[in-house]
Scaffold this motif. Structure first.
Motif, PDB file in Angstrom:
ATOM      1  N   GLU A   1       0.829  -1.195   0.000  1.00  0.00           N
ATOM      2  CA  GLU A   1       0.000   0.000   0.000  1.00  0.00           C
ATOM      3  C   GLU A   1       0.867   1.250   0.000  1.00  0.00           C
ATOM      4  O   GLU A   1       0.572   2.226  -0.699  1.00  0.00           O
ATOM      5  CB  GLU A   1      -0.898  -0.019   1.231  1.00  0.00           C
ATOM      6  CG  GLU A   1      -2.152   0.805   1.027  1.00  0.00           C
ATOM      7  CD  GLU A   1      -3.089   0.621   2.197  1.00  0.00           C
ATOM      8  OE1 GLU A   1      -3.509   1.633   2.748  1.00  0.00           O
ATOM      9  OE2 GLU A   1      -3.334  -0.541   2.573  1.00  0.00           O
TER      10      GLU A   1
ATOM     11  N   LYS B   1       0.852   4.139  -2.633  1.00  0.00           N
ATOM     12  CA  LYS B   1       0.657   5.531  -2.260  1.00  0.00           C
ATOM     13  C   LYS B   1       1.734   6.403  -2.890  1.00  0.00           C
ATOM     14  O   LYS B   1       1.462   7.473  -3.421  1.00  0.00           O
ATOM     15  CB  LYS B   1       0.730   5.656  -0.741  1.00  0.00           C
ATOM     16  CG  LYS B   1      -0.503   6.313  -0.149  1.00  0.00           C
ATOM     17  CD  LYS B   1      -0.627   6.007   1.307  1.00  0.00           C
ATOM     18  CE  LYS B   1       0.146   6.972   2.157  1.00  0.00           C
ATOM     19  NZ  LYS B   1       0.020   6.676   3.593  1.00  0.00           N
TER      20      LYS B   1
ATOM     21  N   LYS C   1       1.027   7.013  -6.431  1.00  0.00           N
ATOM     22  CA  LYS C   1      -0.069   7.977  -6.624  1.00  0.00           C
ATOM     23  C   LYS C   1       0.420   9.399  -6.382  1.00  0.00           C
ATOM     24  O   LYS C   1       0.033  10.323  -7.079  1.00  0.00           O
ATOM     25  CB  LYS C   1      -1.215   7.633  -5.681  1.00  0.00           C
ATOM     26  CG  LYS C   1      -2.139   6.572  -6.252  1.00  0.00           C
ATOM     27  CD  LYS C   1      -3.277   6.289  -5.321  1.00  0.00           C
ATOM     28  CE  LYS C   1      -4.065   5.082  -5.822  1.00  0.00           C
ATOM     29  NZ  LYS C   1      -4.987   4.596  -4.809  1.00  0.00           N
ATOM     30  N   LYS C   2       1.259   9.515  -5.345  1.00  0.00           N
ATOM     31  CA  LYS C   2       1.787  10.841  -5.002  1.00  0.00           C
ATOM     32  C   LYS C   2       2.534  11.422  -6.186  1.00  0.00           C
ATOM     33  O   LYS C   2       2.366  12.578  -6.559  1.00  0.00           O
ATOM     34  CB  LYS C   2       2.748  10.699  -3.823  1.00  0.00           C
ATOM     35  CG  LYS C   2       2.223  11.345  -2.548  1.00  0.00           C
ATOM     36  CD  LYS C   2       3.339  11.391  -1.551  1.00  0.00           C
ATOM     37  CE  LYS C   2       2.937  10.697  -0.284  1.00  0.00           C
ATOM     38  NZ  LYS C   2       4.071  10.503   0.614  1.00  0.00           N
TER      39      LYS C   2
ATOM     40  N   HIS D   1      -7.079  12.406   5.779  1.00  0.00           N
ATOM     41  CA  HIS D   1      -7.519  11.021   5.539  1.00  0.00           C
ATOM     42  C   HIS D   1      -8.566  10.609   6.543  1.00  0.00           C
ATOM     43  O   HIS D   1      -9.538   9.952   6.206  1.00  0.00           O
ATOM     44  CB  HIS D   1      -6.329  10.070   5.654  1.00  0.00           C
ATOM     45  CG  HIS D   1      -5.544  10.006   4.402  1.00  0.00           C
ATOM     46  ND1 HIS D   1      -6.100   9.658   3.203  1.00  0.00           N
ATOM     47  CD2 HIS D   1      -4.237  10.254   4.160  1.00  0.00           C
ATOM     48  CE1 HIS D   1      -5.179   9.702   2.266  1.00  0.00           C
ATOM     49  NE2 HIS D   1      -4.031  10.062   2.829  1.00  0.00           N
TER      50      HIS D   1
ATOM     51  N   LYS E   1      -5.163   3.120   5.285  1.00  0.00           N
ATOM     52  CA  LYS E   1      -4.104   4.061   4.931  1.00  0.00           C
ATOM     53  C   LYS E   1      -3.761   4.909   6.138  1.00  0.00           C
ATOM     54  O   LYS E   1      -2.621   5.128   6.458  1.00  0.00           O
ATOM     55  CB  LYS E   1      -4.584   4.971   3.796  1.00  0.00           C
ATOM     56  CG  LYS E   1      -4.382   4.382   2.421  1.00  0.00           C
ATOM     57  CD  LYS E   1      -4.914   5.348   1.407  1.00  0.00           C
ATOM     58  CE  LYS E   1      -5.271   4.620   0.125  1.00  0.00           C
ATOM     59  NZ  LYS E   1      -6.092   5.428  -0.752  1.00  0.00           N
TER      60      LYS E   1
END
Ligand SMILES: Nc1ncnc2c1ncn2[C@@H]1O[C@H](COP(=O)(O)OP(=O)(O)OP(=O)(O)O)[C@@H](O)[C@H]1O
Length: 771
Positions: A592, A596, A599-600, A620, A659
């Motif tokens: 994960e 992440k 995605k960042k 979040h 997350k």
């Protein structure tokens, strides 16, 4: 030539340095005998002949030169005879003899060599090959360990010089060449030679050619011999279950069935299962194998196949039952594990096409990755454009509508279905499939016609536990039974218990019988005591058997140690489960985090200003609380946030919650996080929708803390954590937790002696358990 040599001998030759020398024969100079040109020539072919001849002439006064023509004539005659005889043999061979060539890459090689090794001509051969394994060198015919029988040397293999004590038996076969022997009054020739054809690509031990010849143009005697060899070979395996495994050796080689073992058939009675189910199964197979049934099927155009599905946790007897069934009906068993890498569509199809007509096929682990998805799932995946998520081995639609192409080299459900009952699939076989997870299977795979009977195997209940105990400790024929009566009888007769007189032998037998009965009664009693000490439905028969085998010579010790073993094993299993869950969680967190990170990067410069981690985290959390509108999803978030293994199929709310927890875990240690969350939960009762605390305790806080951890664990495993007997305290609460839906975990306590959920102090259901 002769004259020339004579002329040269004794002549003077001028040399370039001005000196001169006389040509003379060295032999003549040493012996003083005259040397003829003939001699010189003979010397060339037979070095030392002239010396020998001179010696003979000097001492025996025989001139060998006189016999030289005679010798030459004899040589020529021998050569001619050889040529002639070869020619004649060739003619006889071709027109007056029958020959059978035996392929070394076929099972008949094993049969014939077994037979040959038992023959007198092989045992008496002066030049022979010694083997510890008579079978073909070709890997698919190779049988490891010479099966499981011969070590005690009790078999009928007199030709195999077996030694007791686990040493390899030796067998002798004639070496390369022709070996004549008599068989049923006929003279036959066993010929073994090295093949030159295969020199380039096979081992020298594989390069063999075997043939048997007989006089006459009718080869009936050879056929008879081969039939006898086959019969002897089969007879050895009569009381055995022959086990073949589907295998490919190395990349690119053809898959084939390799005989891996011949096990003494397991009596059906030794598989502990509900007697009614067992009987039904045997009756069903008996009826199916009846030739009349075959005709019945054929007349009605129904494919003549029968399938059985055995399901249950590991070590509950599925494979044992399959082997016992094959042994009972004297059929060979062909095993393929679908979890093996080589189990792709092409290989399986090839293996199935090689199956004999009457056999048992055991497909193990059909819940393997590629087959766990349903055909409907496949369609949905296609509609959703979910093809990206498909894992290697994911199914294609069984109804022929293509979803996404199955990655090549992996087994698809439709592929398996085609193999099982497609046009090319064999009829007449008994198909047994085993799985540990029935619910994961596609309905298409287990629909009637493919699976005609489903047999469930469970963990051992009280009766089963006692039966396993009895099976291990009850004295059987051949077992030594030590009882006091044995000692008494020895005194009585003043002789050892094995008496040579008929009356003595009968008395000894009667005593043994009595002792056996006594021992059996004792074992039955102990079995009940043992079963009382082992909690029902918690351990698999294999686990219990494993423990009993440690005490196989002492039933009382097994009973004594039973309770402790149950506690230890439970603890071990719990620790193992927790460790696995933790590892899984770590892996998922890592994945994960990587996700992440990607995605960042995609977001680019947008997030550059928001660099503080804490801000991100609070953001979040907000998202989490917004999304967590339903109670169920909140529970799930809480559980997955705690110590559970994350569910890969979880909803977005859950993943965002995870997350959040993962970002926290970067800075805080686990116990601290738990502590903090626990206190939060206690002090803010209103924050029910934002429960991120660890799972509640289902028992009094001061007695035992029970964490309901892995959401994905099997129901029984979770129950084990808090099953009775975990700790021997009187005030220990008894509880069984049922996870009804692993996507939205809903845990309810169905048996409670004394339970208090600390998650809900106002007496309402916390969502984790029902007091
Ligand atoms: N019901 C049973 N009756 C007798 N013996 C059993 C039974 N269940 C398990 N055993 C013993 O436990 C061992 C393992 O059993 P087996 O391999 O048949 O289990 P399995 O269900 O096929 O396991 P897996 O799913 O892991 O393949 C064997 O030695 C067998 O003798």
């Amino acid at each position: 030539m002769d004259t020339l040599l004579q002329h040269m001998a004794g002549q003077t030759v001028s040399c370039s340095d001005g000196t001169s020398s006389t040509v003379s024969n060295p032999a003549a100079s040493t012996t003083g005998a005259p040397v003829t040109g003939q001699m010189v020539l003979l010397d060339m072919f037979f070095p030392g002949f002239s010396t020998f001849s001179a010696f003979v002439q000097k001492n025996l006064n025989i001139d060998l030169n006189v016999y030289i023509p005679l010798v030459l004539i004899c040589g020529a005659l021998t050569f001619a005879w050889q040529y002639f005889s070869d020619y004649c043999w060739d003619l006889i061979d071709r027109y007056m003899m029958s020959v059978v060539d035996v392929r070394t890459d076929d099972e008949i090689y094993n049969m014939l060599m077994g037979w040959v090794a038992a023959q007198k001509f092989a045992q008496g051969a002066r030049r022979f090959v010694v083997n510890t394994n008579l079978n073909s060198r070709f890997w698919w015919l190779w049988r490891y360990d010479y099966d499981d029988e011969d070590e005690d040397g009790t078999e009928e293999d007199d030709h195999v010089q077996s030694t007791k004590g686990g040493k390899k038996a030796l067998a002798y076969t004639p070496t390369f060449g022709s070996h004549w022997f008599w068989y049923k009054g006929r003279l036959l020739c066993f010929r073994r030679q090295q093949s030159r054809d295969m020199a380039g690509y096979s081992l020298s031990s594989e390069r063999e050619e075997i043939s048997i010849k007989c006089f006459g143009r009718d080869p009936w005697i050879l056929k008879e011999l081969l039939l006898e060899a086959r019969e002897v070979y089969m007879k050895r395996d009569e009381a055995k279950t022959l086990i073949y495994r589907g295998t490919t050796k190395g990349s690119g080689s053809e898959p084939t069935w390799q005989r891996c073992m011949a096990r003494t058939s397991r009596p059906f009675s030794t598989v502990i299962l509900n007697e009614k189910v067992k009987k039904e199964l045997i009756d069903d197979v008996t009826d199916y194998l009846n030739p009349a049934t075959r005709r019945w099927y054929a007349n009605r155009g129904i494919p003549y196949r029968r399938g059985y599905l055995l399901h249950g946790p590991p070590g509950t007897g599925k494979s044992s039952l399959s082997l016992a069934l094959a042994g009972f009906f004297k059929m060979r068993i062909y095993i393929v594990s679908l979890s093996s890498i080589a189990a792709n569509e092409e290989n399986l199809a090839s293996l199935f096409s090689e199956l004999p007509r009457r056999c048992v096929v055991l497909l193990e682990d059909i819940d393997t990755a590629g087959l766990t998805h349903t055909r409907e799932d496949g369609k949905v995946a296609a509609i959703d454009g979910g093809s990206d998520d498909m894992v290697p081995g994911q199914i294609t639609a069984g109804d022929g509508t293509a979803t996404t192409p199955t990655p090549s080299g992996r087994l698809s459900l439709s592929g398996l279905l085609n193999i099982l009952d497609g046009v090319a699939s064999q009829e007449g076989r008994v198909l047994i499939m085993t799985t540990n997870h029935l619910k994961k299977l596609d309905k298409a795979l287990i629909r009637p016609g493919r699976v005609d009977m489903i047999v469930e195997f469970g963990r051992a209940d009280k009766e089963m536990t006692a039966a396993i105990f009895r099976a291990i400790f009850a004295p059987l024929e051949g077992d030594e039974v030590d009882t006091p009566s044995d000692a008494d009888s020895k005194d009585l007769f003043k002789t050892p218990s094995i008496s040579t007189s008929p009356a003595g032998a009968a008395a000894a037998e009667a005593r043994r019988e009595l002792a056996r009965d006594e021992a059996t009664l004792k074992v039955v009693e102990l079995a009940d005591q043992f079963a009382d000490k082992i909690p029902a439905h918690e351990f698999s028969p294999a686990e219990i058997q494993g423990f009993l085998l440690k005490h196989k010579r002492n039933a009382a010790a097994a009973v004594e140690g039973a309770e402790q073993w149950a506690v230890d094993t439970r603890k071990e299993k719990m620790e193992k489960d927790l460790r696995e869950a933790r590892e899984r969680r770590e892996k998922e967190e890592k994945a994960e985090a990587e996700n992440k990170g990607t995605k960042k990067e995609e977001k680019g410069g947008k997030d550059k200003t928001e660099t503080k981690k804490s801000k991100k985290s609070s953001k979040h959390n907000k998202v989490t609380s917004k999304k967590s509108s339903s109670k169920k999803s909140t529970r799930k978030a809480a559980i997955s946030d705690a110590d559970s293994s994350d569910d890969s199929t979880s909803s977005s709310s859950s993943s965002s919650s995870t997350k959040s927890s993962s970002s926290e875990s970067e800075s805080e240690s686990e116990p601290e996080r738990f502590k903090e969350k626990n206190s939060k939960r206690k002090h803010s009762k209103k924050e029910k929708t934002d429960i991120t605390a660890p799972p509640p305790l289902l028992v009094k806080e001061d007695t035992i803390r029970v964490q309901v951890v892995p959401v994905q664990q099997e129901v029984q495993t979770i129950a084990n954590y808090i099953a009775p007997g975990t700790e021997k305290t009187d005030d220990l609460a008894k509880a069984v937790v049922v996870v009804e839906d692993i996507l939205v975990p809903q845990i309810s306590v169905i048996e409670v002696n004394e339970t208090r959920s600390t998650g809900s102090e106002d007496g309402k259901d916390s969502g984790y358990g029902t007091p």
